[in-house]
Scaffold this motif. Structure first.
Motif, PDB file in Angstrom:
ATOM      1  N   ARG A 164      -1.186 -10.461  48.377  1.00 23.77           N
ATOM      2  CA  ARG A 164      -0.350 -10.915  47.265  1.00 23.77           C
ATOM      3  C   ARG A 164      -1.174 -11.112  45.995  1.00 23.77           C
ATOM      4  NH1 ARG A 164       3.459 -15.620  50.063  1.00 23.77           N
ATOM      5  NH2 ARG A 164       4.421 -14.270  51.659  1.00 23.77           N
ATOM      6  N   ILE A 165      -0.519 -10.953  44.845  1.00 25.69           N
ATOM      7  CA  ILE A 165      -1.154 -11.288  43.576  1.00 25.69           C
ATOM      8  C   ILE A 165      -0.967 -12.785  43.347  1.00 25.69           C
ATOM      9  CG2 ILE A 165      -1.189 -10.887  41.081  1.00 25.69           C
ATOM     10  CD1 ILE A 165      -2.046  -8.457  42.734  1.00 25.69           C
ATOM     11  N   VAL A 166      -2.076 -13.521  43.331  1.00 22.95           N
ATOM     12  CA  VAL A 166      -1.983 -14.974  43.203  1.00 22.95           C
ATOM     13  C   VAL A 166      -2.292 -15.451  41.787  1.00 22.95           C
ATOM     14  CG1 VAL A 166      -2.477 -15.369  45.638  1.00 22.95           C
ATOM     15  CG2 VAL A 166      -4.374 -15.282  44.001  1.00 22.95           C
ATOM     16  N   GLU A 167      -2.847 -14.554  40.965  1.00 20.92           N
ATOM     17  CA  GLU A 167      -3.121 -14.935  39.569  1.00 20.92           C
ATOM     18  C   GLU A 167      -3.222 -13.673  38.732  1.00 20.92           C
ATOM     19  OE1 GLU A 167      -5.729 -18.117  36.985  1.00 20.92           O
ATOM     20  OE2 GLU A 167      -5.898 -18.048  39.165  1.00 20.92           O
ATOM     21  N   PHE A 168      -2.701 -13.740  37.504  1.00 20.55           N
ATOM     22  CA  PHE A 168      -2.724 -12.587  36.608  1.00 20.55           C
ATOM     23  C   PHE A 168      -2.680 -13.077  35.170  1.00 20.55           C
ATOM     24  CE2 PHE A 168      -0.406  -9.365  34.072  1.00 20.55           C
ATOM     25  CZ  PHE A 168      -1.285  -8.309  34.223  1.00 20.55           C
ATOM     26  N   GLY A 169      -3.495 -12.469  34.325  1.00 16.05           N
ATOM     27  CA  GLY A 169      -3.477 -12.830  32.915  1.00 16.05           C
ATOM     28  C   GLY A 169      -4.618 -12.195  32.163  1.00 16.05           C
ATOM     29  N   PRO A 170      -4.714 -12.476  30.856  1.00 15.31           N
ATOM     30  CA  PRO A 170      -5.842 -11.978  30.074  1.00 15.31           C
ATOM     31  C   PRO A 170      -7.165 -12.383  30.710  1.00 15.31           C
ATOM     32  CG  PRO A 170      -4.170 -12.929  28.654  1.00 15.31           C
ATOM     33  CD  PRO A 170      -3.768 -13.269  30.049  1.00 15.31           C
ATOM     34  N   ALA A 171      -8.135 -11.484  30.646  1.00 16.29           N
ATOM     35  CA  ALA A 171      -9.409 -11.728  31.317  1.00 16.29           C
ATOM     36  C   ALA A 171     -10.037 -13.057  30.908  1.00 16.29           C
ATOM     37  CB  ALA A 171     -10.371 -10.576  31.028  1.00 16.29           C
ATOM     38  N   ALA A 172     -10.012 -13.354  29.608  1.00 16.66           N
ATOM     39  CA  ALA A 172     -10.638 -14.585  29.129  1.00 16.66           C
ATOM     40  C   ALA A 172      -9.959 -15.824  29.721  1.00 16.66           C
ATOM     41  CB  ALA A 172     -10.592 -14.641  27.608  1.00 16.66           C
ATOM     42  N   GLU A 173      -8.646 -15.777  29.874  1.00 18.13           N
ATOM     43  CA  GLU A 173      -7.927 -16.932  30.421  1.00 18.13           C
ATOM     44  C   GLU A 173      -8.181 -17.100  31.915  1.00 18.13           C
ATOM     45  OE1 GLU A 173      -3.797 -16.959  29.490  1.00 18.13           O
ATOM     46  OE2 GLU A 173      -4.110 -16.627  27.338  1.00 18.13           O
TER      47      GLU A 173
END
Length: 258
Positions: free
Chosen positions: A215-224
């Motif tokens: 599962r994808i447990v986290e996703f967002g801009p690399a810096a964040e």
């Protein structure tokens, strides 16, 4: 440039009590012209998701879309997704010259395939004269460059790079990563860059997706994601990244926004 989207993709292997869910309802978007780094430990489902995208594995449910249209993998047609595999020693046919390997991937008809092969070799930093060489005469790093050239020969909309530096010496990894990043910018490619190594992913990615147990447990801009991780598993991955002075990871210039 094209957008690649996984919409509720699940991949299962086996039947009955022996069924194993490798990918579990994944929703993930690779925006047009950007690099999404997909990171997670071995067995998390990353490579299975990649193989589903290029038609090597069939999803049990969900769909994979390119610019909103479901992908259809048909023999003999141009494939809008191309994949660069992990092992440069097994991904090339040892009985074919690297020129023939690349030429085979060029869509037909093409006016001057020989000239295009030379151009692609030079694009990845190899002498065009190496077209007549066999894979056995090349180093691991050179073979991976050929694999990248072969992927580009298919004129893809999206490149999927699956652990493409993990089989290489650390001294070569930085060169290949810089090449990938340079080509992505120059050709404005959309890319799904897969690795178990967060220290590698952070140098090439605009966005980072963290995969755990399918599962994808986290996703967002690399810096964040790197600066303020929200999931415990992401924190564990970050804690495992060697600090400067304790590793021989390649020194790379950081990615700058365009």
């Amino acid at each position: 440039m094209s957008e690649l989207r996984f919409d509720g993709v699940t991949v299962r292997f086996g039947t009955g009590r022996r069924t194993v869910t490798a990918v579990d309802g994944v929703d993930l978007t690779v925006p047009s012209g950007q690099v999404v780094g997909l990171v997670g430990e071995s067995g998390s489902g990353k490579s299975t998701l990649a193989r589903a995208a290029v038609g090597l594995t069939t999803p049990s449910s969900g769909q994979i879309l390119l610019d909103g249209v479901p992908l259809r993998h048909r023999p003999g047609r141009r494939r809008p997704l191309q994949m660069v595999f992990q092992d440069p020693y097994s991904s090339l046919d040892p009985r074919m010259t690297i020129g023939n390997t690349i030429a085979e991937a060029i869509p037909r008809p093409f006016p001057d395939r020989h000239k295009e092969v030379r151009r692609l070799l030079e694009l990845v930093g190899l002498d065009g004269e190496r077209a007549d060489a066999y894979p056995g005469a090349l180093s691991g790093g050179q073979r991976q460059r050929v694999a990248i050239a072969r992927a580009l020969a298919g004129q893809p909309d999206v490149i999927i790079a699956d652990e493409i530096t993990s089989a290489l010496d650390v001294s070569i990894q930085g060169t290949v990563l810089n090449l990938v990043r340079s080509l992505q910018r120059e050709l404005e490619l959309s890319m799904l860059f897969i690795s178990h190594n967060l220290a590698v992913v952070r140098y090439v990615s605009d966005l980072i997706a963290v995969m755990y147990l399918g599962r994808i447990v986290e996703f967002g801009p690399a810096a964040e994601v790197l600066g303020n991780p929200q999931h415990d598993y992401t924190r564990e991955l970050l804690a495992a990244v060697p600090r400067r002075g304790t590793t021989s990871l390649p020194t790379l210039s950081r990615r700058t926004s365009s």
